[in-house]
Design a protein around this motif. Structure first.
Motif, PDB file in Angstrom:
ATOM      1  N   PHE A  26      40.461  38.533  41.162  1.00 18.09           N
ATOM      2  CA  PHE A  26      40.076  39.652  42.022  1.00 18.09           C
ATOM      3  C   PHE A  26      40.732  39.560  43.397  1.00 18.09           C
ATOM      4  O   PHE A  26      40.955  40.567  44.045  1.00 18.09           O
ATOM      5  CB  PHE A  26      38.555  39.699  42.175  1.00 18.09           C
ATOM      6  CG  PHE A  26      37.864  40.348  41.013  1.00 18.09           C
ATOM      7  CD1 PHE A  26      37.013  41.422  41.212  1.00 18.09           C
ATOM      8  CD2 PHE A  26      38.046  39.895  39.717  1.00 18.09           C
ATOM      9  CE1 PHE A  26      36.365  42.025  40.146  1.00 18.09           C
ATOM     10  CE2 PHE A  26      37.404  40.486  38.643  1.00 18.09           C
ATOM     11  CZ  PHE A  26      36.560  41.559  38.854  1.00 18.09           C
ATOM     12  N   HIS A  27      40.966  38.343  43.866  1.00 22.72           N
ATOM     13  CA  HIS A  27      41.613  38.108  45.153  1.00 22.72           C
ATOM     14  C   HIS A  27      42.765  37.141  44.941  1.00 22.72           C
ATOM     15  O   HIS A  27      42.865  36.499  43.903  1.00 22.72           O
ATOM     16  CB  HIS A  27      40.642  37.499  46.173  1.00 22.72           C
ATOM     17  CG  HIS A  27      39.505  38.393  46.519  1.00 22.72           C
ATOM     18  ND1 HIS A  27      38.293  38.311  45.879  1.00 22.72           N
ATOM     19  CD2 HIS A  27      39.390  39.377  47.424  1.00 22.72           C
ATOM     20  CE1 HIS A  27      37.479  39.231  46.388  1.00 22.72           C
ATOM     21  NE2 HIS A  27      38.120  39.883  47.320  1.00 22.72           N
ATOM     22  N   SER A  28      43.583  36.988  45.959  1.00 24.48           N
ATOM     23  CA  SER A  28      44.669  36.023  45.909  1.00 24.48           C
ATOM     24  C   SER A  28      44.118  34.618  45.719  1.00 24.48           C
ATOM     25  O   SER A  28      43.097  34.259  46.305  1.00 24.48           O
ATOM     26  CB  SER A  28      45.466  36.094  47.213  1.00 24.48           C
ATOM     27  OG  SER A  28      46.340  35.000  47.328  1.00 24.48           O
ATOM     28  N   THR A  29      44.810  33.805  44.935  1.00 22.38           N
ATOM     29  CA  THR A  29      44.395  32.416  44.777  1.00 22.38           C
ATOM     30  C   THR A  29      44.687  31.615  46.038  1.00 22.38           C
ATOM     31  O   THR A  29      44.240  30.484  46.177  1.00 22.38           O
ATOM     32  CB  THR A  29      45.079  31.760  43.560  1.00 22.38           C
ATOM     33  OG1 THR A  29      46.492  31.874  43.698  1.00 22.38           O
ATOM     34  CG2 THR A  29      44.631  32.422  42.273  1.00 22.38           C
ATOM     35  N   LYS A  30      45.451  32.192  46.972  1.00 24.87           N
ATOM     36  CA  LYS A  30      45.656  31.567  48.285  1.00 24.87           C
ATOM     37  C   LYS A  30      44.361  31.642  49.087  1.00 24.87           C
ATOM     38  O   LYS A  30      44.140  30.860  49.982  1.00 24.87           O
ATOM     39  CB  LYS A  30      46.780  32.250  49.071  1.00 24.87           C
ATOM     40  CG  LYS A  30      48.112  32.228  48.380  1.00 24.87           C
ATOM     41  CD  LYS A  30      48.677  30.837  48.388  1.00 24.87           C
ATOM     42  CE  LYS A  30      50.053  30.844  47.747  1.00 24.87           C
ATOM     43  NZ  LYS A  30      50.536  29.527  47.439  1.00 24.87           N
ATOM     44  N   GLY A  31      43.536  32.648  48.784  1.00 25.78           N
ATOM     45  CA  GLY A  31      42.237  32.749  49.423  1.00 25.78           C
ATOM     46  C   GLY A  31      41.844  34.161  49.770  1.00 25.78           C
ATOM     47  O   GLY A  31      42.646  34.937  50.272  1.00 25.78           O
ATOM     48  N   ALA A  32      40.599  34.490  49.501  1.00 28.96           N
ATOM     49  CA  ALA A  32      40.069  35.814  49.814  1.00 28.96           C
ATOM     50  C   ALA A  32      40.005  36.044  51.315  1.00 28.96           C
ATOM     51  O   ALA A  32      40.281  37.147  51.800  1.00 28.96           O
ATOM     52  CB  ALA A  32      38.690  35.984  49.182  1.00 28.96           C
TER      53      ALA A  32
END
Length: 62
Positions: A26-32
């Protein structure tokens, strides 16, 4: 058919949902948090303020 989700940790310490058995999140795996800061704050809000310096987002506030 029911879609299964997993809660995963992202690189900035926030969480996102991942569709189980896929690479879909749902969000980037780099961080929401990092994604929201980039998309909404830096590319949205700050860009708007630079383009419209005389506009007030909350005109009723004093």
């Amino acid at each position: 058919m029911s879609i299964k989700y997993q809660i995963i940790n992202t690189e900035d310490g926030s969480h996102t949902l991942k569709v189980a058995g896929t690479d879909i999140t749902f969000h980037s795996t780099k961080g929401a948090i990092q994604e929201s800061d980039h998309v909404f704050i830096k590319s949205g809000f700050e860009h708007f303020i630079q383009q419209h310096p005389s506009k007030k987002l909350f005109p009723s506030w004093k």
